[in-house]
Each structure stands twice: as C-alpha cells, then as structure tokens.
Enzyme design. Sequence first.
Site, PDB file in Angstrom:
ATOM      1  N   THR A  46       0.819  -1.225   0.000  1.00 35.80           N
ATOM      2  CA  THR A  46       0.000   0.000   0.000  1.00 35.80           C
ATOM      3  C   THR A  46       0.845   1.265   0.000  1.00 35.80           C
ATOM      4  O   THR A  46       0.358   2.335  -0.350  1.00 35.80           O
ATOM      5  CB  THR A  46      -0.931   0.032   1.225  1.00 35.80           C
ATOM      6  OG1 THR A  46      -0.135   0.092   2.424  1.00 35.80           O
ATOM      7  CG2 THR A  46      -1.821  -1.197   1.263  1.00 35.80           C
ATOM      8  N   CYS A  69       2.074   2.955   9.512  1.00 38.61           N
ATOM      9  CA  CYS A  69       1.108   3.079  10.608  1.00 38.61           C
ATOM     10  C   CYS A  69       1.799   2.936  11.964  1.00 38.61           C
ATOM     11  O   CYS A  69       2.914   2.431  12.063  1.00 38.61           O
ATOM     12  CB  CYS A  69       0.033   1.997  10.516  1.00 38.61           C
ATOM     13  SG  CYS A  69      -0.820   1.896   8.940  1.00 38.61           S
ATOM     14  N   CYS A 125      -2.829   0.813  15.008  1.00 44.10           N
ATOM     15  CA  CYS A 125      -3.714   1.228  13.917  1.00 44.10           C
ATOM     16  C   CYS A 125      -4.900   0.271  13.784  1.00 44.10           C
ATOM     17  O   CYS A 125      -4.723  -0.957  13.770  1.00 44.10           O
ATOM     18  CB  CYS A 125      -2.944   1.274  12.599  1.00 44.10           C
ATOM     19  SG  CYS A 125      -3.955   1.843  11.201  1.00 44.10           S
ATOM     20  N   ARG A 174      -7.036  -3.032   8.768  1.00 44.01           N
ATOM     21  CA  ARG A 174      -6.894  -4.481   8.649  1.00 44.01           C
ATOM     22  C   ARG A 174      -5.428  -4.875   8.751  1.00 44.01           C
ATOM     23  O   ARG A 174      -4.559  -4.212   8.172  1.00 44.01           O
ATOM     24  CB  ARG A 174      -7.471  -4.953   7.310  1.00 44.01           C
ATOM     25  CG  ARG A 174      -7.619  -6.459   7.237  1.00 44.01           C
ATOM     26  CD  ARG A 174      -8.318  -6.859   5.955  1.00 44.01           C
ATOM     27  NE  ARG A 174      -7.419  -6.774   4.808  1.00 44.01           N
ATOM     28  CZ  ARG A 174      -7.741  -7.178   3.579  1.00 44.01           C
ATOM     29  NH1 ARG A 174      -8.949  -7.630   3.338  1.00 44.01           N
ATOM     30  NH2 ARG A 174      -6.870  -7.088   2.604  1.00 44.01           N
ATOM     31  N   ARG A 199       3.969   6.796   2.970  1.00 42.21           N
ATOM     32  CA  ARG A 199       3.193   7.965   3.387  1.00 42.21           C
ATOM     33  C   ARG A 199       2.395   7.615   4.642  1.00 42.21           C
ATOM     34  O   ARG A 199       2.031   6.453   4.861  1.00 42.21           O
ATOM     35  CB  ARG A 199       2.261   8.427   2.267  1.00 42.21           C
ATOM     36  CG  ARG A 199       1.225   7.420   1.833  1.00 42.21           C
ATOM     37  CD  ARG A 199       0.445   7.941   0.625  1.00 42.21           C
ATOM     38  NE  ARG A 199      -0.641   7.044   0.248  1.00 42.21           N
ATOM     39  CZ  ARG A 199      -0.507   5.959  -0.487  1.00 42.21           C
ATOM     40  NH1 ARG A 199       0.692   5.618  -0.934  1.00 42.21           N
ATOM     41  NH2 ARG A 199      -1.559   5.210  -0.787  1.00 42.21           N
ATOM     42  N   CYS A 217      -0.429   6.970   7.423  1.00 41.84           N
ATOM     43  CA  CYS A 217      -1.814   6.496   7.444  1.00 41.84           C
ATOM     44  C   CYS A 217      -2.725   7.600   7.964  1.00 41.84           C
ATOM     45  O   CYS A 217      -2.421   8.247   8.960  1.00 41.84           O
ATOM     46  CB  CYS A 217      -1.910   5.271   8.348  1.00 41.84           C
ATOM     47  SG  CYS A 217      -3.596   4.686   8.624  1.00 41.84           S
ATOM     48  N   CYS A 274      -4.683   6.264  11.586  1.00 39.18           N
ATOM     49  CA  CYS A 274      -4.026   6.279  12.908  1.00 39.18           C
ATOM     50  C   CYS A 274      -3.086   7.457  13.098  1.00 39.18           C
ATOM     51  O   CYS A 274      -2.588   7.679  14.205  1.00 39.18           O
ATOM     52  CB  CYS A 274      -3.256   4.975  13.130  1.00 39.18           C
ATOM     53  SG  CYS A 274      -1.793   4.777  12.072  1.00 39.18           S
TER      54      CYS A 274
END
Length: 355
Positions: free
Chosen positions: A34, A38, A42, A45, A67, A69, A72
Amino acid sequence: MSTVTAQITDTQWHAIQNRDRSADGRFVYGVITTGIFCRPSCPARRPNPDNVRVFPNGQEALQAGFRPCRRCNPFSLAGSPVTDTVTALCRHIEQSHSLPTLKELAAQCGWSRHHLQRQFKAVTGVSPRDYGLAVRRRRLTGNLQRHASISGAMQESGMESSSQLYSQGKQMLGMLTDQYRSGGTGTAIRFAMAECSLGSLLVAETSQGLCAISLGDAPEPLLEEFQARFAGAELLPPDPAFDSKVARVISLVEDPKQSLSLPLDIRGTAFQQRVWQALQQIPPGTTLSYQALAETLGEPGAARAVASACAANTLAVAIPCHRIVRRDGSLSGYRWGVERKRVLLERELENMESE
C-alpha cells in the site's frame, strides 16, 4: 523505496496483531503493498507480515517513500500523557514574560532536564529554548511595527534589558532590531539575477546562508520585490564563489531531485520552521496534501496554517513546497506560479522513472 530497517520481530508483530497502544512511539510499520506506514495500534486491517517493514520513527518511514496512514496518524501523539505535558509547557512558555530556563520547566512538569529536552523536541520538533525564542520573535516583530520606540517593543516582548535585546534580537530576527525596522540597514546581502528554463531567477544570501530564491517571468519584478524587502540593506554584486552557488541553484531547478547542500537563512515562527523542515523530508517525486502534511506534524487541524507556511516560503525549490497539493491531487496556488509547480513535479517524476 529506499533502504529499510530490520525485518519485523515476533514482539513487534505481536504488538501489531493486538493493536497494542503501549507500543506506539516505539516503532512504526510500513506496508509495501500500500505504501502506507502506521503506528502499532492502527485499527486498519492487519497486513501480511511478509509485506511489513519496520522503522524506528515516522521520519525514516517517510524518507523511505512510505506515506502516513490517515486513520491512525502515526506522526501524532495527540492525547498521550507526553503530548499533554509538552502542550502545557508550550502554554507556559507562551504566557511567561521572560524566557523560562530548562531547570524551571523541569521543576514545573516533574521531568529531568534531559528527558524534558528530548520529549519536547520529539513532539514539537524544536527545543524548549528555540520554541521560546520563536514566541518572543513573533512578539518582537509585531511590537517593532506598532511601537515608535525600540524600548517599548523590547519591554512588551519580555526582554529585560537593552543588551538582551541586541544580543537576542539578532538571533531571533537574523539581524539587529534597528536593522529589521529599517529594511535590513547595515546587513550585507549578495545577490544575482540569472535565467533558467523556468524564466528569470533571483538568488540572494546573507552571511548565514541563502535568504531568497525567486522565480518569475521577467527580472524587473523580482528585483523590485527583493529591493523592497531589503530596502535598507547593503546589496552586493556576485563574486566567483557566489556565482558557483547560483549555478547550483539553477542545476536544482533543472533537476529538482538533487540536493542543494547549501546553508539556508530563512526566518519564521516555530510552526513555520517545522513545516519547512518537514517539506525538506518529502522525497522527490512524492506529493502530500496540506492535510497530510499537517497530520505528519501531529497537527491534523492545522491544514490552513500549513498552507500559510508554504506561502511564506521564500526559497523556491530549496524548500520544496511545490510537493504540496490539494487533497484530490490537483495543483493549488504556488508563490512562483502554478505552471512552474507543474513543471517541477513533472521533472521529478521523469527523473525517477528514468532511473
């Protein structure tokens, strides 16, 4: 993405599986599928552990190309006891007429001076002293505009003596207070005009470093704005050493992926300085929204303030505010023209793709 830290340990994976809040602040994790990083707690999933990369902090994750999240907000420590304490210390510094010492601040919060210094900088990005100087600088610059006398501005800014004003005034303003009031009178600034593929270019430096990099359609408006800003300064012509710096700036405009590696002399509030430092951490070819950058600073409600700090930047390309876009990815205003912003971003992407 650049290099990452060690692979995830069993303890770290256990913290992620259990969304362990006590692990927040100890590490962050990035998910390579992705491109997002995080905090351990967080609510998103849980990822496949094979796709997880661990970093000691968010800055290193950001530098590696991940980058933050939005769920969170891994840069934010909002609501933690540490942040609450630091926030209280900030309010105390802001309300104090004189600059509190580290010993006084430590006595107030019950931390050791070393722990206070480390935690304060982790949350705000600056030391307690630098934060206090920025608060007084903000007071002083406003007071110098309102007061007819320097002594009146001094007293209202919380300075106890004229010697303190002239010793600390230069540190806060980048020049002496009377120089500031008179457009930099007595300050030597070397500058040069040049041409580059984006139009006319003005580069200037004080003894502290580069203080202006401006782009425009023609040299005259750039020169007029520069002269108005430093109306009382001693403006010096370029010399061979400065010509070399101008050439490096032009090279950066042509290839904004490069690192300038020259000292900068840019003055602003503590928050502006944090924004400008964060901008320099955004990898070339990467963009963030105003909101996302505010979140990386732990100030999710400060998107407008981030936009204002970007607009106050006077060092084009060296402080890459062109990497900030609207939330939907479209280009927003740019001090030196949206089309130049578009070209700079396209060049970064082209250079990244050609590697």
